[in-house]
Design a protein around this motif. Structure first.
Motif, PDB file in Angstrom:
ATOM      1  N   VAL A 205       8.459 -70.171  81.592  1.00 35.03           N
ATOM      2  CA  VAL A 205       7.604 -69.515  80.608  1.00 35.03           C
ATOM      3  C   VAL A 205       7.348 -68.095  81.100  1.00 35.03           C
ATOM      4  O   VAL A 205       7.033 -67.881  82.272  1.00 35.03           O
ATOM      5  N   ALA A 206       7.521 -67.127  80.211  1.00 31.33           N
ATOM      6  CA  ALA A 206       7.369 -65.713  80.573  1.00 31.33           C
ATOM      7  C   ALA A 206       6.436 -65.030  79.592  1.00 31.33           C
ATOM      8  O   ALA A 206       6.436 -65.334  78.398  1.00 31.33           O
ATOM      9  N   THR A 207       5.646 -64.099  80.098  1.00 28.92           N
ATOM     10  CA  THR A 207       4.722 -63.355  79.239  1.00 28.92           C
ATOM     11  C   THR A 207       5.321 -62.049  78.740  1.00 28.92           C
ATOM     12  O   THR A 207       4.807 -61.457  77.800  1.00 28.92           O
ATOM     13  N   CYS A 208       6.386 -61.600  79.372  1.00 29.70           N
ATOM     14  CA  CYS A 208       7.018 -60.335  78.987  1.00 29.70           C
ATOM     15  C   CYS A 208       8.263 -60.632  78.159  1.00 29.70           C
ATOM     16  O   CYS A 208       9.185 -61.299  78.635  1.00 29.70           O
ATOM     17  N   PRO A 209       8.341 -60.143  76.920  1.00 28.72           N
ATOM     18  CA  PRO A 209       9.529 -60.391  76.100  1.00 28.72           C
ATOM     19  C   PRO A 209      10.819 -59.847  76.709  1.00 28.72           C
ATOM     20  O   PRO A 209      11.901 -60.387  76.450  1.00 28.72           O
ATOM     21  N   HIS A 210      10.704 -58.790  77.505  1.00 28.91           N
ATOM     22  CA  HIS A 210      11.903 -58.231  78.133  1.00 28.91           C
ATOM     23  C   HIS A 210      12.424 -59.195  79.205  1.00 28.91           C
ATOM     24  O   HIS A 210      13.640 -59.407  79.319  1.00 28.91           O
ATOM     25  N   CYS A 211      11.520 -59.768  79.979  1.00 27.43           N
ATOM     26  CA  CYS A 211      11.920 -60.805  80.939  1.00 27.43           C
ATOM     27  C   CYS A 211      12.417 -62.044  80.200  1.00 27.43           C
ATOM     28  O   CYS A 211      13.426 -62.651  80.578  1.00 27.43           O
ATOM     29  N   PHE A 212      11.700 -62.430  79.156  1.00 24.61           N
ATOM     30  CA  PHE A 212      12.063 -63.584  78.323  1.00 24.61           C
ATOM     31  C   PHE A 212      13.495 -63.445  77.808  1.00 24.61           C
ATOM     32  O   PHE A 212      14.306 -64.374  77.895  1.00 24.61           O
ATOM     33  N   ASN A 213      13.827 -62.264  77.309  1.00 23.60           N
ATOM     34  CA  ASN A 213      15.164 -62.015  76.776  1.00 23.60           C
ATOM     35  C   ASN A 213      16.214 -61.982  77.887  1.00 23.60           C
ATOM     36  O   ASN A 213      17.292 -62.560  77.755  1.00 23.60           O
TER      37      ASN A 213
END
Length: 738
Positions: A554-562
């Motif tokens: 689970v990630a809070t940053c969409p850039h990390c998520f992507n």
């Protein structure tokens, strides 16, 4: 056959022969130019999915219909162009004989009805498109038009031809009605019969009108054959191929969104451990170094300007227009093509590959075009100005809106890669960020031993990977979430909510380093791969022995998520990655988190580009906010949407590593977005990205509205509703460390 029919037949045959010869020559030229591009073998995989996607997008007009009236009008025109090509074919029989018609289907009432309906709707459709083009002409008073930079005469010409061909179809049928040679009943072809009632009973009229129709059609073909860069016409043929060969035909987010295309040389992913700049291609330095699909992209551009109308850079006075960038590359490619096709070109060391004899027949303009640098300012005579290249936020709005699936972001990043890796030419302020990534593992240059400081004072233990035997989710904190003060509040809020819901999670702590997103999107693929490979190794070790379905992050940053979810697979890291808003929405819907205190003052939501447009996560954050707005059973509060939301959300200005570059040209993108948010009257602007939080907070403060409007993460909004006691004064999301 009468004398009139002899003349019309000869003239029709002559103009058709010229048009077909020129068209074949033009197609061969276009194919030759496109084949100059680099290999892209992956474009031929999964042909079944590609064919299905192409048929759905073209027949269903799924991308065009997002524009409502424009899309519907274009659909009728497209169908008219395809189906009514039969009427053009029928005209060849009619120039020979006034009573001529298509064999087999020509006399069927259903054929007459279908072609009549399509002709009527096509005429209405092209009329609508002409009106829209005139209303949005670049010279109109006030504001920039999406047609700014388009070759307007070409658009008017194509639309006029379509209208003329449709009208002549009714005239031909009208003459048949007037001479009592029409085979279709009134109920099937009422318009044709109405036109026939106005025309004289001139027997030769059918053949003359048919000749005019053929002449108009073949004139169109001759004009486009002589203008191979006339995308507004050629796209009706090339779009089928461009959509078929899109990067990821099965991806819901659309081709060119989500992950970036890997850096390749001669069609193969580049391995930096073995790569040699003198033998391997590092990014794109010459137009022929784009893949053949890139050259097909440039050839297919319709010049409609939808990308331009949505681009945050263009809308705030920057020199970047995705459309104009593509058109510049297209025109340069075709102007340089004679030189390349003669054997010219530079090798990777910059040496000319052709002999003097091979280039002797080329004119001076072609040779001058060949010498133009791909990237360079006006003084250098570059095709693309550096300010254009570095204005891009990689938000993907251009890719999202393109009706023919052009992959603008991939092409921009490919050019950035060469500039960064070979030329070391990029905005100077970004150099600090890149050095910090290399030396400290985060763009801020913060000490690695402070990555876990956000955990202090939470009131519960945050377990580390290796300290617990099992956990359901690995919480990827990210650099912003660990080091940036505002983002740390989000991190603490998420951890508190997960703990409240009884979710088993663990963090990597000091074992985590930057995902590499800013390095990759600025063009430094080397630093990206260095960081990504380190993280993949760490994550694979953390999930050792687990099946794919249980490798959850689970990630809070969409850039990390992507990056983790879409790009680490390119380096051997396969994980199931969710954004924190998705997990929180699930926890609320299953009753593991219960909002009890409604949020007052109105809330609007800003869709982060890398969460929404790039990865299609639109519902989850809205569900979370809806539950917080209606906490405790209240059901009279709704989320206030900004005019530009969801797929058309306006960028905050931080993506594409712009977070670490100065915005020196035009209006600041974040200010534009903040003004839109403030226009809703909402006191809370909810975000789902630490970059967005920083940019919008700066925008609010720049407007002097810090006391009226608060920018806060979705998780913090939910925490205030679930545990009002953790937010004294409404501003804190968790107890601060003492």
């Amino acid at each position: 056959m009468g004398s009139v029919q002899i003349v019309t037949t000869v003239l029709a045959a002559a103009i058709t022969a010229v048009a077909v010869w020129l068209a074949v020559r033009a197609v061969l030229k276009m194919v030759a130019v496109i084949r100059l591009g680099q290999p892209a073998p992956e474009r031929f995989a999964d042909k079944g999915t590609r064919a299905k996607t192409m048929l759905v997008e073209t027949a269903g007009h799924t991308r065009m219909l997002r524009w409502g009236v424009v899309g519907a009008a274009h659909w009728f025109v497209m169908v008219g162009f395809i189906v009514l090509s039969l009427l053009v074919l029928e005209a060849y029989f009619e120039v020979v004989s006034p009573t001529g018609g298509l064999p087999l289907i020509g006399g069927l009432a259903v054929y007459g009805l279908v072609t009549e309906v399509i002709a009527v709707l096509g005429t209405v459709g092209i009329g609508v498109l002409i009106a829209i083009r005139v209303r949005n002409r670049p010279t109109r008073p006030g504001g920039r038009s999406r047609f700014t930079g388009s070759t307007m005469w070409q658009g008017y010409f194509v639309e006029a031809v379509v209208l003329a061909v449709l009208v002549m179809g009714f005239v031909i049928r009208g003459f048949k009605v007037a001479t009592d040679h029409f085979e279709y009943p009134v109920w099937a072809t009422p318009v044709s019969h109405a036109v026939g009632a106005l025309l004289p009973a001139w027997p030769a009229g059918v053949s003359v009108a048919a000749l005019i129709k053929i002449a108009i059609s073949m004139t169109w073909l001759i004009v486009i054959a002589l203008n191979v860069t006339m995308g507004v016409a050629w796209h009706r043929f090339l779009a089928f191929f461009n959509i078929f060969f899109k990067r990821e035909p099965a991806r819901p987010a659309g081709s060119g969104l989500g992950p970036l295309r890997p850096m390749t040389s001669n069609g193969k992913p580049l391995d930096f451990e073995e790569a040699d700049p003198e033998k391997d291609q590092f990014g794109v330095a010459q137009v022929e170094q784009f893949t053949w699909k890139g050259l097909l992209d440039f050839s297919t551009c319709t010049e409609c300007g939808r990308c331009q109308s949505q681009c945050p850079a263009w809308n705030t006075g920057k020199p970047l227009s995705p459309k104009l960038l593509v058109l510049s590359l297209r025109d340069h490619a075709y102007a340089k093509a004679p030189y390349l096709l003669a054997g010219g070109g530079k090798d990777l060391t910059g040496e000319e590959k052709a002999t003097a004899a091979q280039l002797a027949h080329l004119d001076v303009l072609t040779l001058a075009e060949a010498e133009k640098p791909l990237i360079g300012d006006a003084e250098a005579g570059g095709v693309i100005d550096p300010d254009v290249l570095w204005s891009c936020t990689t938000c993907g709005a251009c890719v999202e809106q393109c009706p023919v699936d052009i992959e603008h972001v991939d092409h921009i990043v490919d050019m950035r890669r060469y500039q960064v890796l070979i030329e070391s030419s990029f905005p100077s302020e970004a150099g600090v960020m890149l050095r910090n990534l290399e030396n400290k593992g985060n763009p801020w240059g913060a000490p690695q031993n402070t990555r876990e400081d956000w955990t202090k004072g939470l009131g519960f233990e945050v377990p580390r990977v290796g300290e617990v035997d099992d956990f359901e989710y690995l919480f990827w904190v990210g650099c912003a979430g660990a080091f940036e003060d505002r983002a740390k509040k989000t991190t603490r809020a998420v951890a508190t909510l997960l703990n409240e819901a009884g979710v088993s999670f663990a963090i990597l702590g000091e074992g985590e380093t930057c995902s590499g997103d800013p390095a990759r999107r600025i063009g430094n693929e080397f630093v990206f791969q260095m960081l990504a490979q380190q993280n993949v190794e760490t994550l694979n070790e953390a999930f050792e022995g687990r099946e794919q379905a249980k490798r959850k992050i689970v990630a809070t940053c969409p850039h990390c998520f992507n990056t983790l979810g879409n790009e680490y697979g390119q380096l051997g890291g396969e994980f199931e990655v969710v954004h924190h808003t998705q997990l929180l929405a699930h926890l609320v819907s299953t009753g593991r988190l219960t909002p009890v205190q409604p949020v007052d003052g109105g809330v609007t939501y800003h869709d982060p580009c890398y969460l929404g447009r790039h990865n299609r996560v639109f519902a989850a954050p809205r569900e979370v906010l809806g539950s917080a707005l209606n906490g405790g059973g209240r059901a009279d509060a709704d989320l206030i949407e900004m005019p530009r939301n969801s797929e058309r959300s306006f960028c905050c200005g931080a993506g594409g590593a712009r977070m670490w570059m100065e915005e020196k040209i035009g209006k600041r993108i974040n200010v534009d977005r903040v003004e839109e948010a403030m226009s809703t009257g909402a006191r809370t602007v909810a975000v789902g990205c630490p970059f967005c939080s920083t940019m919008l907070n700066d925008g609010v403060n720049g407007k002097g509205a810090g006391e009226q409007v608060e920018v806060v993460d979705v998780a913090s909004v939910l925490l205030r509703s679930v545990r009002p006691d953790t937010a004294p004064g409404g501003k804190e999301t968790a107890p601060t460390a003492g």
